[in-house]
Design an enzyme around this catalytic site. Sequence first.
Site, PDB file in Angstrom:
ATOM      1  N   CYS A 145       0.766   3.430   3.125  1.00  0.00           N
ATOM      2  CA  CYS A 145       1.424   2.735   4.239  1.00  0.00           C
ATOM      3  C   CYS A 145       2.942   2.723   4.047  1.00  0.00           C
ATOM      4  O   CYS A 145       3.702   2.867   5.002  1.00  0.00           O
ATOM      5  CB  CYS A 145       0.915   1.298   4.350  1.00  0.00           C
ATOM      6  SG  CYS A 145      -0.870   1.140   4.405  1.00  0.00           S
ATOM      7  N   CYS A 182       0.863  -1.186   0.000  1.00  0.00           N
ATOM      8  CA  CYS A 182       0.000   0.000   0.000  1.00  0.00           C
ATOM      9  C   CYS A 182       0.894   1.228   0.000  1.00  0.00           C
ATOM     10  O   CYS A 182       1.734   1.388   0.888  1.00  0.00           O
ATOM     11  CB  CYS A 182      -0.897  -0.017   1.241  1.00  0.00           C
ATOM     12  SG  CYS A 182      -1.672   1.551   1.659  1.00  0.00           S
TER      13      CYS A 182
END
Length: 465
Positions: free
Chosen positions: A403, A400
């Site tokens: 992230c 991600c």
Amino acid sequence: MNDKFRTTTMIVYVFLFIFSHVSCNNDLSILTQTTLSTTSVTCNQENKNRSGLIDDCNCRFDDINDINNKKLYPILKILVKKNYFRFYPINLKKQCQFWIDDSKCVLKDCAVKSCPVDQLPETLRHNKNHHEYVKHRQESTTSECSSNNNDKNSSLGELNKNLSDEHKQTIEKWIQFDDSLLDNFCDIDDETSADVEYIDLLLNKERYTGYSGQSTKRIWTAIYNENCFFMSGSKVYYNLRQKRQNIKDLCLEGRIFYRLISGLHSSISIHLCSNYFFPGYLGLSDHWGPNTQEFSRRFDPKQTEDEGPLWLKNLYFIYLIELRALDKAIPYLEQVAYFTGNETDDEDTKNLLKNQLFNEIRKFANHFNETHLFKDNEQLRYEFKEHFRNISRIMDCVGCDKCKIWGKLQIQALGTALKILFNRKEIHAFQLQRSEIVSLINGFAQLSYSIDQLEKTFKPFINIS
């Protein structure tokens, strides 16, 4: 005989007195240097009630809560909004070096858009000294993401990579300014890569994204297994609980390595729990807010076999270490120009740092004492450094983008703190890159936010004292 007996007794008493002040069950008290201060926030050596101490140092969780929540966090919250600390350069295209990235994107919009090349400043597109600082990230024509277009969670992890014209112009000035100091900078691959992109951190705050499951578990397992000090019988990539149980048997450096990673893990988890996405049902609107059930799942003693409170204590440990690094680096950081081209904003940034943040940090008497580590053991120092570098490489395996940004930033913040603490030169004799300074302040601000949230939001749900 009486004189000899009295002399011997006195020696024993002196030894016991010294031992009682420097000894601790986990050998961490030697890592804290406690000095008396007239300020209101200090670690009290004389207090007889020794409950609520952090890692057996004479410093209470309440002490950290007090200085952080009342003094440091309010300053950091303003500081990270300043232009110098708002934009972070990162290479999101680096390939995972440890395994084939076969994880499927959990979110619909996993392919993100960056600013088109023709909309970026010329120096960002074709800079002679920096190669091609920002390269257009073509929108993916294929996607492994879920085809469920009605999924309300689909855009939670989407990265906002838009920069206003004003911000593009300021970044152009930064590049020109940094070029004049290029020979003093450390060699950091990301900052000279053709795939580096500037991300506006204010538009991409760390919070719940929906990224979870086996992919995240594999990331954290790999990170924890980079602790090169784990006992030889448990080095295989399994049974992390067994390894954690063996922490008490490790050398001092091994325990510190683990506590740093555990504290960072706790901080990231708190961010996700405090900024959680709740989809609307029965006519209610979608909203963001704290998820106390998720927090309890991650940290409640009953659900973590009594380990949750220990993980939260490690948050305070990494906070003290980064606080110590900032304190040590103050003479250097006071000389940084903090140039963005906006004189008013630049002066305000310097004022916040020099006259507010640094003054408050100096007042806090308890600091991590790094001089007890790696004594006459270059191999140990080398292993610690190399395994920590591997952790920064593992962050390239995160599936991600949002992230990944916050993971890489906070790992770089901790790495910068360790670089400051274990630097053998005088503090004025080494250089930090702009991205290292940006990550150091933002990373510490993330820890600061987590501690603030522990006290203000999650305190009723867990006791760590």
